[in-house]
Write an enzyme that holds these catalytic residues in place. Structure first.
Site, PDB file in Angstrom:
ATOM      1  N   TYR A 286    -102.073 -43.405  -3.665  1.00 25.37           N
ATOM      2  CA  TYR A 286    -101.529 -43.718  -2.147  1.00 25.37           C
ATOM      3  C   TYR A 286    -102.894 -43.525  -1.754  1.00 25.37           C
ATOM      4  O   TYR A 286    -102.845 -42.159  -1.447  1.00 25.37           O
ATOM      5  CB  TYR A 286    -100.237 -43.534  -1.847  1.00 25.37           C
ATOM      6  CG  TYR A 286     -99.936 -44.153  -0.310  1.00 25.37           C
ATOM      7  CD1 TYR A 286     -98.465 -45.203  -0.856  1.00 25.37           C
ATOM      8  CD2 TYR A 286     -99.577 -43.216   0.076  1.00 25.37           C
ATOM      9  CE1 TYR A 286     -98.702 -45.852   0.250  1.00 25.37           C
ATOM     10  CE2 TYR A 286     -99.192 -44.549   1.275  1.00 25.37           C
ATOM     11  CZ  TYR A 286     -98.370 -45.247   1.519  1.00 25.37           C
ATOM     12  OH  TYR A 286     -98.236 -45.476   2.303  1.00 25.37           O
ATOM     13  N   TYR A 336    -103.669 -52.445   3.720  1.00 23.69           N
ATOM     14  CA  TYR A 336    -102.513 -51.529   3.625  1.00 23.69           C
ATOM     15  C   TYR A 336    -101.284 -52.728   3.274  1.00 23.69           C
ATOM     16  O   TYR A 336    -100.452 -53.825   4.636  1.00 23.69           O
ATOM     17  CB  TYR A 336    -102.755 -51.097   4.764  1.00 23.69           C
ATOM     18  CG  TYR A 336    -101.725 -49.252   4.490  1.00 23.69           C
ATOM     19  CD1 TYR A 336    -100.918 -49.100   4.478  1.00 23.69           C
ATOM     20  CD2 TYR A 336    -100.464 -49.444   5.666  1.00 23.69           C
ATOM     21  CE1 TYR A 336    -100.527 -47.947   3.708  1.00 23.69           C
ATOM     22  CE2 TYR A 336     -99.330 -48.855   5.086  1.00 23.69           C
ATOM     23  CZ  TYR A 336     -99.297 -48.382   4.483  1.00 23.69           C
ATOM     24  OH  TYR A 336     -98.276 -46.325   4.741  1.00 23.69           O
TER      25      TYR A 336
END
Length: 387
Positions: A286, A336
């Site tokens: 992440y 994203y």
């Protein structure tokens, strides 16, 4: 039990919409398009679906609404996890648990958001978050994620001796990967000079240290391993899934902010899958901000404490390196989609379908959610290609 879930379920299909700055459609439409693509990928239809799982913070496409739109009249499993990117791996873990325990047979997981054209993450032009701590941030102008993670970055850089160039190498490397990814929003070259010349967002974070804002949806289909083997694609087994705690920057004490809650959770994840960090072939970490990649390399045991800057500097995270990281370009350069696009990339790599960016002989992938800052929770998956 640590082995109760191991390799009993599989990701059978993946799908996505184009990644853009203005989708022109609702988040529900994005969700349905991605789910249809994932079902088409494995040869199933909405009539096969009896479970639905998603995660969100801010905008959302609720599971019950999506079930109705798909025509799933009596879903056996529904879940809406709150926690943003922290729960991106947990949503797949929840789907796997539902299948493994017989609650459902085919579960679709997705994340859909218009994070550029509609509900911008961390924006100030809307109602304040419903968090007790927020009242203590506002007087000091601490409002947005880059400001919050700038504090974390400073703590890590101070401990590890990391420099601006160390952060920049993460951004530059991931852009190299994105250039080989037709889905990626950012495919033009990024040099270290361009990185260092980019404007400050919140020191020590520059523009290219921060993830993109993206309109898109991705989806996955989870079913039992035996059924997946009879479908169109090579199954990708869910070997381990874990959810852990975390801390907000304001409410919970942590002795060392330069390490994350992922460090506490990682041993449970590896035990569940029956492997160790040395067995990981690729890592989709992440990357809302570049320092999180360096921190997670250490917190998941992929390198030693304080070794991540040198690890990255030696080229270890490149496609031809010791441990390719964010092979699609990640949130920094692909787009994203709140962590779930990392799982999609891992599946493509483990199926051998990643095209020019394919890592040879990749068999095991680590996929992580946001490592526990701000939200107070984290999650991760270990996936394995079915032989």
């Amino acid at each position: 039990m640590p082995t109760a879930l191991r390799d009993r379920t599989a990701v059978a299909g993946v799908g996505w919409t184009p990644y853009s700055k203005n989708s022109g459609v609702s988040t529900l439409t994005l969700a349905l398009r991605a789910i249809k693509a994932a079902l088409d990928d494995c040869g199933l239809t909405p009539a096969d679906v009896d479970g639905l799982a998603t995660h969100s913070v801010g905008d959302a496409t609720p599971a019950a609404v999506v079930a109705h739109a798909l025509g799933v009249r009596d879903p056996r499993f529904l879940t809406d996890l709150v926690g943003g990117g922290s729960m991106s791996a947990a949503v797949v873990g929840a789907a796997a648990m539902a299948v493994a325990t017989g609650q459902a047979e085919v579960v679709v997981c997705w994340r859909a958001l218009n994070a550029r054209s509609e509900f911008r993450m961390g924006g100030t032009g809307r109602a304040a978050p419903t968090l007790v701590e927020f009242q203590y941030q506002v007087p000091y102008g601490l409002l947005t994620p880059p400001q919050q993670y700038a504090l974390v970055a400073r703590a890590y850089m101070g401990r590890a001796g990391a420099t601006a160039e160390d952060l920049g190498r993460v951004a530059v490397t991931q852009r190299e990967h994105a250039r080989l990814n037709p889905r990626a929003m950012m495919r033009e070259p990024l040099t270290m000079d361009a990185y260092l010349a980019s404007r400050w967002i919140a020191e020590p974070l520059r523009l290219f240290d921060c993830c993109l804002e993206t309109d898109a949806a991705v989806a996955l289909v989870v079913t039992n391993a035996e059924r997946a083997r009879d479908l169109r694609r090579r199954p990708v087994l869910v070997s381990g899934a874990a959810t852990g705690g975390g801390h907000s920057l304001y409410s919970n004490a942590r002795a060392d902010w330069s390490t994350s809650a992922a460090r506490d959770m990682a041993p449970r994840l590896y035990t569940a899958a029956g492997i160790g960090p040395e067995d990981v072939d690729i890592a989709e970490l992440y990357d809302a901000f570049t320092p999180l990649v360096l921190m997670q390399l250490e917190d998941y045991g992929l390198c030693g404490p304080g070794e991540a800057p040198a690890f990255v500097g030696d080229g270890a995270i490149r496609l031809d390196g010791k441990l390719p990281v964010n092979t699609h370009g990640g949130h920094l350069s692909e787009g994203y989609v709140h962590g779930l696009n990392h799982v999609v990339e891992a599946v493509l790599q483990l199926r051998g379908e990643a095209g020019e960016r394919q890592v040879p002989d990749a068999e095991t992938a680590l996929c992580t959610g946001q490592p526990g800052y701000v939200s107070g929770v984290t999650s991760a998956l270990l996936l394995r290609g079915d032989r």
